[in-house]
Design a protein around this motif. Structure first.
Motif, short mmCIF file in Angstrom:
data_model
loop_
_atom_site.label_atom_id
_atom_site.label_comp_id
_atom_site.label_asym_id
_atom_site.label_seq_id
_atom_site.Cartn_x
_atom_site.Cartn_y
_atom_site.Cartn_z
N GLN A 141 -30.01 20.32 58.31
CA GLN A 141 -29.41 18.98 58.24
C GLN A 141 -29.73 18.19 59.50
O GLN A 141 -30.05 16.99 59.43
N ARG A 144 -33.18 16.79 59.35
CA ARG A 144 -33.30 15.60 58.48
C ARG A 144 -32.73 14.36 59.17
O ARG A 144 -33.29 13.27 59.07
N LEU A 174 -22.68 17.10 57.19
CA LEU A 174 -23.63 17.04 56.08
C LEU A 174 -23.79 18.43 55.44
O LEU A 174 -23.90 18.56 54.22
N GLU A 178 -23.10 19.31 51.50
CA GLU A 178 -24.17 19.80 50.63
C GLU A 178 -23.94 21.23 50.15
O GLU A 178 -24.41 21.62 49.10
N SER A 229 -26.49 6.98 53.68
CA SER A 229 -26.81 7.10 52.27
C SER A 229 -28.28 7.50 52.06
O SER A 229 -28.61 8.18 51.09
N LEU A 231 -29.70 9.63 53.90
CA LEU A 231 -29.71 11.08 54.11
C LEU A 231 -29.31 11.79 52.83
O LEU A 231 -29.87 12.80 52.43
N ASN A 232 -28.25 11.24 52.22
CA ASN A 232 -27.71 11.79 50.98
C ASN A 232 -26.74 10.74 50.44
O ASN A 232 -25.79 10.37 51.15
N ASP A 234 -24.26 10.76 48.65
CA ASP A 234 -22.85 11.12 48.69
C ASP A 234 -22.29 11.15 50.12
O ASP A 234 -21.10 11.39 50.33
N PHE A 235 -23.18 10.94 51.10
CA PHE A 235 -22.76 10.97 52.51
C PHE A 235 -22.51 9.55 53.04
O PHE A 235 -22.11 9.36 54.18
#
Ligand code: ADP
Ligand code: HMS
Length: 559
Positions: A141, A144, A174, A178, A229, A231-232, A234-235
């Motif tokens: 993480q 990333r 994160l 995940e 967002s 990154l992911n 939902d984050f």
């Protein structure tokens, strides 16, 4: 004891400092007017560090390191009353309590502060537990985060030396999202243990400016929802939903001691509770080392390097720079080595033949002391070894916890004391890399001030003076962090106008205790060239063997 009791009689105000370390918490009772330490007590965490299994025996993957929040409350219940008893003082004379914690050590909680591991539905889920600072399983993480931040040119990245660590709040958060979305969804706040303990004491959640800045990427604001967002998705709301909260400055009063916490500690309800703080950062004023150029190395399980400067500079590979992160009015810089005493402990526990243990036992000394005594008889370079101090990864300046340890030069003649000395030296070279990173960035280090448990090793200290070619000063207190916390309590209780005044009255340092020896400096200069070559070869991409080995280990374990 009688003399001390007479001295502190009547209404000589006192403060309590509590240092929450990796394995235990230590309380100290301190006299406000001069910092005299009157009593102390330590309480070991019942569950220690969970790095192999949860309390129910459920195994944990490699690189995990968890803790149990109730162990921290037990420190308040046991160590504080024991320190008061040891001091022989009237608890009514205590006007404030301050705390410091390891960081970044994160507790997932409900809105009332209840840790998620205390909910029956999550008791067997590792992600519901505290992720200790040395939980290193969020490196993918972190990679990333770093890749994306560099690609987008995020303005905050240089404030973190160009790389965010897997140890910090965003990488761990994160990973939580995940790998355990149900735990992430149930979590109302992602809280530094430094703030959680203050919440237990004062009944209020205040996010301290130190961890928010260094570990929580807070620099006049947090990373944007747009970045998160990417990154992911939902984050995206991580900051607004889980992280953002009222900030408190170091030395501020977070609130008054609650009735419940007064019951635990034996202190008066309503006394000042200082805003949370970090073990390394509170130690600088305790060592009166708050001027630019004075780098404090807090050397124990790990080493943290903290230093103030009146200018803002980009120091590659630092942990971070925060305005007022150590003391108000100056830029506070932090760097670190994730493994130092931990590496020596690993070596002693897993690599030293039984006859050394027997000999140490017979002489009533520790194996560390025996190996140090033998290693001290050697000339520099005599062991023919050079080591990389990355057994717990590299925090500064490479910020990569997939790196691992190396020892070059071993032969059939290599003995335990040779390797022990090479490991002591490796950590000194690691500190030298950090010192050079500041000097090269235009903020020279002029003095190293040492605090922490490793002060007990004089050979190690001389090696550090010789490798860095700097005079070593030594903190006057054996419990620097707890004293520093007590000083912040004195400021929070308005006994001093600010931490500078408290440092003058309550802190202490012995200057120039270890001086560089010119012949040793010269010999180590040559060894350091070898270290740097290995450091860059394995750490900067020329040979990715360490990353491949970690990946293979994970694959072999079926992760
Ligand atoms: N004589 C010694 N020389 C070098 N290291 C030592 C010695 N004795 C203990 N250690 C190391 O000191 C570390 C503990 O340091 P300490 O400051 O007490 O802990 P912490 O960082 O958790 O506060 C352990 O990792 C241990 O390996
Ligand atoms: O990283 C920090 C501070 O920023 C430390 O809390 C962490 O390295 C743990 O320190 P200790 O080795 O337990 O003293």
């Amino acid at each position: 004891m009688l003399a001390i009791t007479l001295l502190t009689m009547a209404s000589d105000p006192l403060v309590v400092g509590v240092d929450f370390g990796t394995l235990s918490g230590r309380a100290v009772v301190v006299r406000v007017r001069d910092g005299l330490e009157l009593g102390t007590a330590v309480h070991d965490y019942r569950h220690g560090v969970l790095d192999r299994a949860l309390p129910d025996g459920r195994p944990l993957p490699p690189d995990w390191a968890l803790q149990v929040p109730q162990d921290y409350v037990d420190v308040l219940r046991h160590a504080v009353p024991a320190a008061l008893a040891d001091a022989g003082v009237d608890p009514a004379d205590v006007i404030g309590i301050g705390t410091d914690f390891t960081a970044c050590t994160m507790v997932p909680v409900k809105s009332d502060g209840t840790p998620l591991n205390e909910l029956p539905e999550f008791a067997d889920n590792p992600h519901a537990y505290v992720k200790l600072w040395k939980h290193h399983a969020a490196q993918p993480q972190a990679d990333r985060i770093n890749h994306l931040a560099a690609q987008r040119g995020e303005g905050w990245l240089p404030r973190y030396g160009g790389l965010i660590s897997s140890e910090w709040e965003f990488a761990k958060g994160l990973q939580l999202l995940e790998e355990a979305p149900e735990v992430y969804a149930a979590m109302d706040h992602w809280v530094e243990a430094a703030d959680w303990i203050v919440w237990q004491l004062a009944g209020t959640y205040v996010r301290n400016a130190c961890t928010a800045g260094y570990k929580g990427i807070y620099q006049d604001g947090y990373p944007s929802a747009d970045f998160l967002s990417a990154l992911n998705p939902d984050f995206a709301d991580f900051v607004s939903d889980k992280l953002e909260h009222q900030l408190g400055q170091l030395g501020d009063r977070a609130g008054g001691l609650t009735e419940q916490a007064a019951g635990w500690t034996g202190l008066r309800p309503g006394i000042a509770v200082a805003v949370g703080n970090v073990d390394a950062h509170v130690t600088a004023p305790a060592a009166r080392a708050v001027e630019p150029g004075q780098m404090v190395a807090i050397m124990g399980t790990s080493t943290c390097h903290v230093m103030n400067a009146d200018v803002l500079a980009d120091v590659p590979g630092m942990c971070g720079v925060v305005d007022g992160g150590i003391v108000p009015g100056l830029w506070g810089y932090e760097s670190g080595q994730s493994g130092v005493g931990d590496i020596f402990a690993w070596f002693v526990e897993h690599n030293v033949p039984p006859e050394y243990h027997e000999q140490a036992k017979a002489r009533g000394i520790t194996v560390h002391e025996l190996l140090t005594e033998l290693a001290a008889q050697q000339r520099i370079g005599e062991h023919g070894l050079i080591a990389l101090d990355w057994h717990s990864g590299n925090r500064s300046v490479l910020v990569d916890h997939e790196l691992s340890g190396v020892i070059v030069g071993q032969t059939l003649a290599t003995r335990a004391e040779d390797t022990y000395r090479a490991l002591l030296e490796a950590t000194a070279y690691g500190t030298r890399v950090v010192v050079d990173s500041y000097t090269d960035a235009g903020i020279p280090v002029t003095e190293l001030v040492i605090a922490g448990g490793l002060l007990r090793n004089p050979l190690l200290m001389q090696i550090y003076a010789d490798v860095t070619n700097l005079p070593l000063s030594v903190i006057g207190s054996e419990q620097g962090p707890a004293l520093g916390s007590a000083m912040h309590a004195a400021v929070a209780a308005d006994a001093y106008a600010d931490i500078h005044a408290a440092a003058q009255a309550m802190g202490s340092v012995k200057r120039g205790v270890y001086l560089p020896i010119p012949a040793n400096v010269e010999a180590y200069e040559r060894m350091f060239v070898e270290y740097q070559e290995l450091h860059d070869y394995f750490g900067r991409g020329a040979n990715e063997v360490m990353h491949r080995l970690k990946a293979r280990r994970r694959a072999a374990k079926g992760e």
